[in-house]
Design a protein around this motif. Structure first.
Motif, PDB file in Angstrom:
ATOM      1  N   UNK A 304      -5.504   4.319   5.668  1.00 24.49           N
ATOM      2  CA  UNK A 304      -5.047   2.988   5.522  1.00 24.49           C
ATOM      3  C   UNK A 304      -3.586   2.823   5.411  1.00 24.49           C
ATOM      4  N   UNK A 305      -3.055   1.969   6.354  1.00 19.98           N
ATOM      5  CA  UNK A 305      -1.628   1.646   6.339  1.00 19.98           C
ATOM      6  C   UNK A 305      -1.148   0.290   6.917  1.00 19.98           C
ATOM      7  N   UNK A 306      -2.216  -0.706   7.035  1.00 21.43           N
ATOM      8  CA  UNK A 306      -2.108  -1.944   7.491  1.00 21.43           C
ATOM      9  C   UNK A 306      -2.139  -2.876   6.301  1.00 21.43           C
ATOM     10  N   UNK A 307      -1.064  -3.632   5.700  1.00 19.90           N
ATOM     11  CA  UNK A 307      -1.258  -4.580   4.647  1.00 19.90           C
ATOM     12  C   UNK A 307      -2.264  -5.591   4.808  1.00 19.90           C
ATOM     13  N   UNK A 308      -2.551  -6.184   5.891  1.00 19.45           N
ATOM     14  CA  UNK A 308      -3.441  -6.939   6.067  1.00 19.45           C
ATOM     15  C   UNK A 308      -4.779  -6.608   6.207  1.00 19.45           C
ATOM     16  N   UNK A 309      -5.277  -5.332   6.605  1.00 20.26           N
ATOM     17  CA  UNK A 309      -6.431  -4.748   6.474  1.00 20.26           C
ATOM     18  C   UNK A 309      -6.674  -4.308   4.920  1.00 20.26           C
ATOM     19  N   UNK A 310      -5.673  -3.677   4.338  1.00 18.91           N
ATOM     20  CA  UNK A 310      -5.750  -3.511   2.913  1.00 18.91           C
ATOM     21  C   UNK A 310      -6.114  -4.841   1.990  1.00 18.91           C
ATOM     22  N   UNK A 311      -5.301  -5.914   2.147  1.00 13.93           N
ATOM     23  CA  UNK A 311      -5.608  -6.960   1.588  1.00 13.93           C
ATOM     24  C   UNK A 311      -6.842  -7.817   1.845  1.00 13.93           C
ATOM     25  N   UNK A 312      -7.511  -7.529   3.044  1.00 11.12           N
ATOM     26  CA  UNK A 312      -8.901  -7.643   3.203  1.00 11.12           C
ATOM     27  C   UNK A 312      -9.989  -6.997   2.507  1.00 11.12           C
ATOM     28  N   UNK A 313      -9.557  -5.794   2.286  1.00  9.45           N
ATOM     29  CA  UNK A 313     -10.612  -5.045   1.775  1.00  9.45           C
ATOM     30  C   UNK A 313     -10.838  -5.249   0.186  1.00  9.45           C
ATOM     31  N   UNK A 314      -9.706  -5.628  -0.361  1.00  4.36           N
ATOM     32  CA  UNK A 314      -9.795  -5.965  -1.710  1.00  4.36           C
ATOM     33  C   UNK A 314     -10.258  -7.725  -1.978  1.00  4.36           C
ATOM     34  N   UNK A 315      -9.901  -8.402  -1.095  1.00  2.08           N
ATOM     35  CA  UNK A 315     -10.407  -9.737  -1.116  1.00  2.08           C
ATOM     36  C   UNK A 315     -11.897  -9.997  -0.811  1.00  2.08           C
ATOM     37  N   UNK A 316     -12.283  -9.178  -0.015  1.00  3.47           N
ATOM     38  CA  UNK A 316     -13.579  -9.271   0.074  1.00  3.47           C
ATOM     39  C   UNK A 316     -14.584  -8.464  -0.630  1.00  3.47           C
ATOM     40  N   UNK A 317     -13.866  -7.808  -1.915  1.00  7.45           N
ATOM     41  CA  UNK A 317     -14.748  -7.254  -2.906  1.00  7.45           C
ATOM     42  C   UNK A 317     -15.171  -5.666  -2.513  1.00  7.45           C
ATOM     43  N   UNK A 318     -14.652  -5.343  -1.510  1.00  3.63           N
ATOM     44  CA  UNK A 318     -14.956  -3.682  -1.047  1.00  3.63           C
ATOM     45  C   UNK A 318     -14.485  -2.674  -1.787  1.00  3.63           C
ATOM     46  N   UNK A 319     -13.351  -2.963  -2.314  1.00  2.00           N
ATOM     47  CA  UNK A 319     -12.817  -2.158  -3.269  1.00  2.00           C
ATOM     48  C   UNK A 319     -11.586  -2.947  -4.341  1.00  2.00           C
ATOM     49  N   UNK A 320     -11.425  -2.448  -5.286  1.00  2.00           N
ATOM     50  CA  UNK A 320     -10.265  -2.973  -6.228  1.00  2.00           C
ATOM     51  C   UNK A 320      -8.859  -2.256  -6.035  1.00  2.00           C
ATOM     52  N   UNK A 321      -8.798  -1.212  -5.369  1.00  2.00           N
ATOM     53  CA  UNK A 321      -7.641  -0.413  -5.239  1.00  2.00           C
ATOM     54  C   UNK A 321      -7.606   0.408  -3.974  1.00  2.00           C
ATOM     55  N   UNK A 322      -6.293   0.341  -3.335  1.00  2.00           N
ATOM     56  CA  UNK A 322      -6.350   1.105  -2.059  1.00  2.00           C
ATOM     57  C   UNK A 322      -5.556   2.031  -2.192  1.00  2.00           C
ATOM     58  N   UNK A 323      -5.752   3.538  -2.110  1.00  2.00           N
ATOM     59  CA  UNK A 323      -5.076   4.684  -1.873  1.00  2.00           C
ATOM     60  C   UNK A 323      -4.542   5.217  -0.679  1.00  2.00           C
ATOM     61  N   UNK A 324      -3.225   5.457  -0.657  1.00  2.00           N
ATOM     62  CA  UNK A 324      -2.456   5.736   0.502  1.00  2.00           C
ATOM     63  C   UNK A 324      -1.753   7.381   0.350  1.00  2.00           C
ATOM     64  N   UNK A 325      -2.043   8.213   1.268  1.00  2.00           N
ATOM     65  CA  UNK A 325      -1.120   9.508   1.092  1.00  2.00           C
ATOM     66  C   UNK A 325      -0.281   9.666   2.260  1.00  2.00           C
ATOM     67  N   UNK A 326      -0.612   9.621   3.496  1.00  2.00           N
ATOM     68  CA  UNK A 326       0.033  10.044   4.838  1.00  2.00           C
ATOM     69  C   UNK A 326       0.953   8.747   5.029  1.00  2.00           C
ATOM     70  N   UNK A 327       0.466   7.670   4.610  1.00  2.00           N
ATOM     71  CA  UNK A 327       1.190   6.044   4.770  1.00  2.00           C
ATOM     72  C   UNK A 327       2.272   6.050   4.020  1.00  2.00           C
ATOM     73  N   UNK A 328       2.238   6.715   2.924  1.00  2.00           N
ATOM     74  CA  UNK A 328       3.470   6.787   1.894  1.00  2.00           C
ATOM     75  C   UNK A 328       4.490   7.954   2.186  1.00  2.00           C
ATOM     76  N   UNK A 329       4.124   8.760   3.136  1.00  2.00           N
ATOM     77  CA  UNK A 329       5.132   9.729   3.644  1.00  2.00           C
ATOM     78  C   UNK A 329       5.926   9.065   4.745  1.00  2.00           C
ATOM     79  N   UNK A 330       5.097   8.303   5.665  1.00  2.00           N
ATOM     80  CA  UNK A 330       5.830   7.572   6.439  1.00  2.00           C
ATOM     81  C   UNK A 330       6.813   6.738   5.958  1.00  2.00           C
ATOM     82  N   UNK A 331       6.360   5.705   5.100  1.00  4.73           N
ATOM     83  CA  UNK A 331       7.199   4.978   4.665  1.00  4.73           C
ATOM     84  C   UNK A 331       6.963   4.769   3.172  1.00  4.73           C
TER      85      UNK A 331
END
Length: 648
Positions: A304-331
C-alpha cells in the motif's frame, strides 16, 4: 482545514492509547543489531525517522523472546545484557517524542530460527525447535518443543513484555504470522502434535492464547496488545481464509488490535511482500473478510502506498488501520503529507526490493529513491550552504534531478540542462510497462520537486563544453546517463527491430510474435509485459542464467513470473536478424532460427563517457554520477546525485 483523506487522518483509540492517525509503520528490522542483541544507534535513528514523518505508530522489529530455543540474530530485551534496556528505552523515546506511539514486535521464529546468523559454523549443530519433529526444506532437522519448553517460552513473552513497557513502548505486537512459531502452531501443515497443543483448531490456538494471557498479565489492562497473523497461509495443506477467520475469533478476547497479513515461508516472499507484479493491496481482502467476524479494530497491509486507495479501504470498512513498510522507506513523510493534503508530493515506493536485497547482501539498509535510509544518523535535514554558488547539472534523469533538487535546497542557483524534450532519462521508458509505471512517476515527482525548489530547467539543450562554460559555473554535476548497447549484428537496424529504451515510443512496431534479444533485467521485464499482452515471446541470452543484474529478492519473483509465459533460450548467441526472426548459435555451435516478426533489442547500456570527458574541466568542482560514471542502478544514481550536491 478540510482533510482530503478524513478517514486516514482521523485518530483512533486502542486500549487506553489514542493514535494520531490510521497510518502505521509496519515492523522493519534494524541493521546495526549488536552481537548480544541490543538496538544499535543507527537503528534507533532509522525508527525515529518514521515517527518524525507522521506515522500513528512505529513498530520496532523484531525482538526474540527466548534465545535458548531461538538463536536468531535479532533484538533481545534482557536486563542481564548490558545496555539492552537502555537501548530499547532510547529507541522508544526517539519515536515517541515526535508524537508517534512506539510499539515493539515480540517474536519467536520456531523452526525457521536463523541460528546461523550469529555463527554460521553452528547452522547445523544448534537445534531448531518447532511444534513437531520435521526436516526443513533446506535439510535442517527440527525437534518438537516439549511442554516444559513451551511453558518457558510463554513465560519469556510475559517477561519481555514487562520490560518493553518499562522501556517506554506503549503497544506490543505479537507476531503470529508468516510461518513463525505461533503460526506454526496454528497451521495443520506444521503442527502434527497429538497433545493438547495439536489436532483441533482450539488446541492449535492454545499456545498463542497462553502467550497473550502472559503478555496481558505483564502489561496490565488498557495497554494495547496487537496480534499479527496471516489471514491465510495461501498454500495447499496450510489453513485457508475460512480457518483464518476462526483463528481470529479465538484470539479476539485477548487482544486489542488484529493485524492481518498473508502467507508463510512455504508459499513465499512475494505474497507477504507483494512484488511489482501484483496489485497494490492484493492482500486487503483477507483483512476485509476477517473484519466481518470480529468486533475489535483490524489492520491491513500489503504493497500500500496510494492515499486514495488507503482512504477507500477504511471508508468502506475493510480495515480500521493501514500498515506500510516499504512505502515509508521511500517517503518517511508520507503520513504528514497526507495529513497536510499534499499527496502529490509523495515519493512512491517502486517495490523493487532494493531495501530487502541490501539487507541480505550486506546487512545494511538502502532505498532506491531515498538516500537517507540507513544513514539517518548523518542528518536528515538539508542545510543551507555557507555561500550560494552557481551549479549546472547535465542530464535530467533520476540522478540529475536528485542532484539539482538537493543543490537548490542548499541555496545554490541551479541550471539543469537536458538534451531531450522531456525529463526522466531512462525512466521515461518505464511508462510502457504497467507494473513499472511508478518508476516513470518517480521522474515526474522529482521534476516537480526541482521546479518548486527554483531549479531553472532547460529542455532541448545539449550541454556542450562551450555552452556550460558560458554560464561560468562554480560546480558542474554530470548526470548524462547511458546509451543503449547496439552491437554490429547484421540486421539490427532493420524495420522489425526496436531498441528497448525506445519501446514506449514505438509500441505499435511490436507485432504478435516477438524475439527479445538480451536476457538481462530490462529484457526479462519487457518480455513479461509483452507476454501479458498476449504476444508470443522468446527471450535469447548468451549467458546460462537470466537477469543476473536483478537483485536477490526481485530475481526469483521475476523468474517465477516468466514461467509458462515466455520461451527461454539461454546459451544462445545472436548472429543475424532477418525479417523472419533471429538466427542464433548455441553452445554446441549449432544454428537455430528463432521465428518472430518483431525483435526487441535489450543488450544493455553503455556509459556516456564522451560527455564526461568533454565537460570534466568546465568548473572548479566537477562530479560525474550515475550511469555516465558507471552503468549501474537507479539506486546509485540517486544516492550519488544527492551526495554530489551536498559536497558543493
Amino acid at each position: 482545514m478540510i482533510k482530503k483523506f478524513p478517514h486516514l487522518s482521523s485518530p483512533i483509540q486502542i486500549g487506553n492509547i489514542t493514535f494520531r492517525n490510521r497510518m502505521f509503520s509496519a515492523p522493519m528490522g534494524g541493521t546495526d543489531i549488536t552481537n548480544d542483541g541490543c538496538i544499535g544507534p543507527k537503528s534507533t535513528a532509522f525508527y525515529e525517522l518514521r515517527g518524525k514523518g507522521g506515522a500513528g505508530a512505529v513498530t520496532v522489529s523484531e525482538c526474540m523472546v527466548h534465545p535458548e530455543t531461538d538463536g536468531s540474530h535479532a533484538y533481545h530485551l534482557d536486563t542481564s545484557i548490558l545496555n539492552s534496556l537502555a537501548a530499547a528505552a532510547y529507541t522508544a523515546d526517539a519515536i515517541r517524542r515526535h508524537g508517534a506511539i512506539p510499539s515493539l514486535e515480540l517474536s519467536h521464529s520456531g523452526m525457521y530460527a536463523g541460528t546461523y546468523m550469529t555463527d554460521k559454523s553452528k547452522q547445523h549443530s544448534m537445534n531448531q525447535w518447532g511444534p513437531s519433529d520435521a526436516v526443513r526444506p533446506d535439510g535442517v532437522p527440527v525437534k518438537s518443543l516439549t511442554k516444559e519448553m513451551l511453558a518457558e517460552i510463554v513465560s519469556a513473552y510475559g517477561n519481555v513484555a514487562g520490560l518493553a513497557k518499562r522501556a517506554g513502548f506503549e503497544m506490543l505486537m505479537i507476531h503470529g504470522g508468516h510461518g513463525w512459531l505461533l503460526n506454526q502452531f496454528f497451521s495443520p501443515y506444521f503442527n502434527k502434535r497429538t497433545d493438547e497443543y495439536g489436532g483441533s483448531l482450539e488446541n492449535r490456538c492454545r499456545l498463542a492464547i497462553e502467550v497473550l494471557k502472559a503478555v496481558r498479565e505483564a502489561v496490565g489492562p488498557g495497554f494495547p496488545i496487537e496480534l499479527r497473523m496471516s489471514g491465510s497461509e495461501l498454500f495447499e495443506g496450510g489453513y485457508d481464509l475460512a480457518e483464518g477467520v476462526k483463528i481470529a475469533q479465538q484470539m479476539e478476547p485477548y487482544i486489542d488490535l488484529l493485524h492481518v497479513s498473508a502467507g508463510t515461508y512455504q508459499r513465499g516472499f512475494g505474497d507477504t511482500h507483494p512484488s511489482m507484479f501484483k496489485d497494490h493491496g492484493c492482500n486487503v481482502y483477507l483483512a476485509a473478510e476477517i473484519k466481518k467476524h470480529v468486533s475489535i479494530p483490524v489492520a491491513t497491509i500489503g504493497g500500500l502506498n496510494d492515499p486514495q486507495q488507503m482512504e477507500k479501504i477504511i471508508a468502506e470498512g475493510k480495515a480500521d488501520i493501514v500498515y506500510m513498510a516499504r512505502a515509508l522507506l521511500a517517503d518517511p513523510f508520507l503520513p504528514r503529507k497526507v495529513m497536510a493534503n499534499k499527496e502529490e508530493d509523495i515519493v512512491k515506493c517502486l517495490r523493487c526490493f532494493t531495501c530487502m536485497a541490501e539487507r541480505a547482501a550486506t546487512s545494511t539498509r538502502r532505498c532506491t529513491v531515498n538516500p537517507l535510509i540507513g544513514r539517518e544518523m548523518e542528518g536528515c535535514d538539508i542545510t543551507k550552504a555557507p555561500e550560494s554558488k552557481k551549479v549546472v547539472v547535465v542530464g535530467g534523469g533520476p540522478g540529475g534531478l536528485k542532484a539539482a533538487h538537493t543543490a537548490a535546497l542548499r541555496g545554490h542557483k541551479v541550471i539543469l540542462m537536458e538534451k531531450e524534450s522531456e525529463l526522466g532519462g531512462i525512466l521515461k521508458s518505464e511508462q510502457a510497462l504497467p507494473f513499472k509505471h511508478e518508476m516513470y512517476e518517480l521522474s515526474l515527482t522529482f521534476a516537480k520537486q526541482c521546479r518548486e525548489a527554483g531549479v531553472e530547467i532547460r529542455l532541448n539543450t545539449e550541454a556542450s563544453k562551450e555552452l556550460v562554460e558560458q554560464e561560468s559555473p562554480d560546480a558542474v554535476i554530470i548526470a548524462a546517463g547511458s546509451s543503449p548497447l547496439v552491437p554490429p549484428i547484421p540486421g539490427i537496424h532493420g524495420e522489425n527491430v526496436t531498441i528497448v529504451n525506445n519501446y514506449y515510443l514505438e509500441k505499435e512496431n511490436i507485432k504478435d510474435n516477438v524475439v527479445v534479444l538480451g536476457g538481462g533485467l530490462a529484457g526479462c521485464e519487457a518480455a513479461i509485459h509483452l507476454a501479458q499482452e498476449g504476444k508470443k515471446v522468446t527471450i535469447v541470452e548468451m549467458r546460462k542464467e537470466l537477469a543476473p543484474d536483478a537483485n536477490v529478492r526481485h530475481r526469483p519473483l521475476l523468474l517465477k513470473q516468466m514461467e509458462n509465459l515466455v520461451e527461454i533460450r539461454t546459451g544462445f548467441r545472436g548472429l543475424e536478424i532477418t525479417p523472419q526472426g533471429v538466427l542464433c548459435e548455441d553452445s554446441e555451435k549449432q544454428q537455430h532460427l528463432l521465428i518472430g516478426n518483431s525483435v526487441l533489442c535489450a543488450l544493455g547500456q553503455r556509459a556516456r563517457r564522451d560527455v564526461v570527458e568533454a565537460l570534466q574541466d568546465t568548473a572548479p568542482y566537477v562530479a560525474s554520477i550515475g550511469d555516465c560514471a558507471k552503468v549501474s542502478t537507479i539506486t546509485n544514481a540517486v544516492y550519488q546525485g544527492y551526495h554530489a550536491a551536498l559536497d558543493i
